[in-house]
Scaffold this active site. Structure first.
Site, PDB file in Angstrom:
ATOM      1  N   SER A   1      -9.681   7.126  22.918  1.00 28.14           N
ATOM      2  CA  SER A   1      -8.813   7.150  21.660  1.00 28.14           C
ATOM      3  C   SER A   1      -7.498   7.203  22.101  1.00 28.14           C
ATOM      4  CB  SER A   1      -9.132   8.312  20.764  1.00 28.14           C
ATOM      5  OG  SER A   1      -9.301   9.565  21.521  1.00 28.14           O
TER       6      SER A   1
ATOM      7  N   GLU B   1       7.065  -8.788  -2.372  1.00 30.33           N
ATOM      8  CA  GLU B   1       5.687  -9.419  -2.370  1.00 30.33           C
ATOM      9  C   GLU B   1       4.964  -8.458  -1.017  1.00 30.33           C
ATOM     10  OE1 GLU B   1       5.499 -13.794  -3.027  1.00 30.33           O
ATOM     11  OE2 GLU B   1       7.485 -13.571  -1.798  1.00 30.33           O
TER      12      GLU B   1
ATOM     13  N   THR C   1       4.820  -5.002 -23.880  1.00 28.53           N
ATOM     14  CA  THR C   1       3.388  -4.525 -23.852  1.00 28.53           C
ATOM     15  C   THR C   1       2.532  -5.675 -23.705  1.00 28.53           C
ATOM     16  OG1 THR C   1       3.201  -4.460 -26.241  1.00 28.53           O
ATOM     17  CG2 THR C   1       3.985  -2.463 -25.212  1.00 28.53           C
TER      18      THR C   1
ATOM     19  N   LYS D   1      14.601 -22.553  -2.310  1.00 30.80           N
ATOM     20  CA  LYS D   1      14.003 -21.521  -2.665  1.00 30.80           C
ATOM     21  C   LYS D   1      14.795 -20.229  -2.079  1.00 30.80           C
ATOM     22  CE  LYS D   1      10.157 -20.884  -3.582  1.00 30.80           C
ATOM     23  NZ  LYS D   1       8.858 -20.885  -3.185  1.00 30.80           N
TER      24      LYS D   1
ATOM     25  N   SER E   1      12.758 -20.693   2.242  1.00 28.02           N
ATOM     26  CA  SER E   1      11.645 -21.511   2.367  1.00 28.02           C
ATOM     27  C   SER E   1      11.828 -22.305   3.638  1.00 28.02           C
ATOM     28  CB  SER E   1      10.908 -22.126   1.151  1.00 28.02           C
ATOM     29  OG  SER E   1      10.397 -23.231   1.510  1.00 28.02           O
TER      30      SER E   1
ATOM     31  N   ASN F   1     -12.608  19.862  19.593  1.00 23.26           N
ATOM     32  CA  ASN F   1     -12.856  19.823  18.133  1.00 23.26           C
ATOM     33  C   ASN F   1     -11.839  20.402  17.386  1.00 23.26           C
ATOM     34  OD1 ASN F   1     -14.995  18.258  19.398  1.00 23.26           O
ATOM     35  ND2 ASN F   1     -16.547  19.726  18.978  1.00 23.26           N
TER      36      ASN F   1
HETATM   37  N1  ARG Z   1     -10.857  11.840  20.777  1.00 14.36           N
HETATM   38  C1  ARG Z   1     -11.777  12.821  20.015  1.00 14.36           C
HETATM   39  C2  ARG Z   1     -11.219  12.466  18.462  1.00 14.36           C
HETATM   40  O1  ARG Z   1     -10.155  12.165  18.167  1.00 14.36           O
HETATM   41  C3  ARG Z   1     -11.286  14.450  20.410  1.00 14.36           C
HETATM   42  C4  ARG Z   1     -12.471  15.286  20.134  1.00 14.36           C
HETATM   43  C5  ARG Z   1     -13.806  14.908  20.949  1.00 14.36           C
HETATM   44  N2  ARG Z   1     -14.492  15.769  20.972  1.00 14.36           N
HETATM   45  C6  ARG Z   1     -15.734  15.547  21.481  1.00 14.36           C
HETATM   46  N3  ARG Z   1     -16.507  16.554  21.407  1.00 14.36           N
HETATM   47  N4  ARG Z   1     -15.861  14.387  22.264  1.00 14.36           N
HETATM   48  O2  ARG Z   1     -11.954  13.169  17.768  1.00 14.36           O
END
Ligand code: ARG
Length: 462
Positions: free
Chosen positions: A23, A290, A155, A283, A277, A110
């Site tokens: 991530s 938009e 309305t 235009k 445009s 976590n």
């Molecule tokens: N990158 C993880 C998330 O965004 C972090 C927590 C990961 N926890 C784990 N038990 N793998 O949720």
């Protein structure tokens, strides 16, 4: 690179899976909050005697060093870092050696990720509140200069009754105020600390959750560790509140698009906020409203994604939760950009065409209700008055004239109680001025509202 959890594993990760799992590509945005949370945790470990005060100080210094390194571009994340939490921990270990390995005592990613996201979002909610207020102020400034500018009110998108343009704009200030209140409410549930819930069950280490919560300015802590690591309600609530902001912006955007069309021609777009445009030289396109209207869909999509992500998930943490971040981040950036774009559009993008507006409110039957109200003032029951005026309008349409074109003789034929003062009552500015009921468009009422908003939005302690 050797993973932190690698002793349990014999083989390295498939490179695609490594990237799929990571991530860090998006959660690096949480770096500041991860450092703040880690510093609070390190201080708590020191203060609770879990590590020595000196060790806690060194951990804090190491974490601050990472903040500076990243700010100066000295140390960049890589896919192998997996996520922002591992990035920080790994760097800390390389700075401090074995001491760095003590930071994660009594904590899990976590509860850590939950803490980071809440800290991040809490700050963005505060920024959004400021942005919304600025948009309100921009609308208020436009409203103040347009108290006596009249605009047709609709309305069913059919001409209904004329309005003060200020009244129309103030309606959006009200909507934005509700949006701000909603965010304020969501913030209360964002502002609760999950830190110390550890992986799911709490910890045997003698941590002090209230200390970390205080350090991080959380108002309270989660009382159930399972709930703490698996609650994403706040993300849904935030995205729902954001969806309503987008609903409101999209309505304003759509009105501006209509007003800027040749059919309405109530407003001209300035060069600073309109685009041309590539093909049709004549235009001038309302791209800004938009885009705001179009981006509304992204935010609704994020809400749907979050709801679906959480639905049916067993307790406690599941990797599915990693998906919350992009939805939250995208919502924040989309909503912020749209609010700011609308503010600029209101401030410098619109020129109301007063001649066209005057023409519009003078060339329709939007004063018909006022004839009925006039008859009511002569003691004629409303339903009867309504039928009478309906007939008059039908006759005028046939003759292709307006109510004001009828002579006093014709009015008297319609009802002998009608006097010369009917002509005054038919004037659009009189029609508007007469709507004096509370919350109505009557100039006196609107100017009270303008005053109220001025003191609410512009007074020094707001
Ligand atoms: N990158 C993880 C998330 O965004 C972090 C927590 C990961 N926890 C784990 N038990 N793998 O949720």
């Amino acid at each position: 690179m050797v993973k932190t959890w690698s002793d349990r594993f014999e083989e390295g990760l498939n490179p695609f899976i490594e990237s799929f799992n990571a991530s860090i590509k998006f959660d690096f945005l949480l770096l500041e909050e991860d450092l703040d949370g880690s510093i609070a945790h390190a201080r708590m470990l020191g203060k609770s005697g879990i590590i020595s005060p000196d060790e806690a100080d060194k951990l804090e210094q190491g974490l601050e060093k990472i903040r500076i390194e990243v700010a100066n571009g000295l140390y960049k994340p890589e896919i192998s870092d997996e996520d922002v939490h591992m990035f920080v921990e790994r760097r800390l270990i390389s700075i401090l050696g074995p001491l760095g390995k003590k930071l994660h005592t009594g904590r899990s990613r976590n509860d850590q990720v939950g803490t980071d996201v809440r800290l991040w979002l809490r700050r963005r909610i505060d920024h959004l509140d400021i942005a919304l207020k600025k948009l309100q102020v921009a609308l208020l400034a436009k409203a103040e200069t347009n108290l006596f500018t009249l605009i047709p009110g609709y309305t069913h998108l059919q001409r209904a009754q004329p309005l003060s343009l200020a009244h129309h704009l103030l309606a959006y200030i009200e909507m934005l105020e509700r949006d701000r209140n909603r965010l304020y409410d969501v913030r209360k549930r964002v502002n609760i600390s999950p830190l110390g819930a550890a992986a799911l069950a709490g910890t045997s280490i003698p941590i002090d959750r209230h200390f970390t919560a205080n350090q991080l300015d959380f108002s309270s802590i989660y009382f159930n560790s399972l709930d703490a690591v698996s609650d994403r309600d706040f993300a849904v609530e935030f995205t729902a509140a954001s969806s309503l902001i987008m609903v409101h912006l999209s309505r304003l955007a759509d009105e501006i698009i209509l007003w800027a069309s040749e059919e309405f021609a109530f407003v001209s777009l300035t060069d600073r906020c309109a685009t041309g445009s590539s093909l049709m030289p004549q235009k001038k396109n309302p791209d800004v409203p938009e885009l705001v209207r179009g981006k509304t869909g992204r935010v609704f999509g994020n809400l749907q994604a979050l709801l679906t992500m959480i639905k049916g998930l067993p307790l406690a943490y599941n990797k599915d939760f990693q998906e919350d971040k992009e939805a939250i981040f995208d919502t924040v950036s989309t909503v912020t950009d749209c609010i700011n774009a609308m503010k600029i559009l209101i401030e410098e993008g619109l020129e109301f065409n007063e001649d066209n507006l005057t023409l519009a409110v003078n060339s329709d039957f939007s004063n018909a209700t006022d004839v009925a109200d006039y008859l009511v003032s002569k003691n004629i029951p409303f339903r009867e008055a309504y039928q009478t005026v309906g007939k008059v309008v039908k006759m005028c349409i046939k003759k292709q004239i307006l109510l004001r074109d009828l002579t006093i003789i014709e009015w008297k034929e319609i009802n002998s109680l009608i006097e010369e003062d009917i002509f005054d009552r038919l004037l659009p500015e009189k029609v508007v001025a007469s709507r004096v009921s509370e919350g109505g468009t009557g100039f006196d009422r609107v100017s009270e509202q303008l005053e109220k908003w001025k003191s609410q939005l512009i007074s020094p302690n707001q």
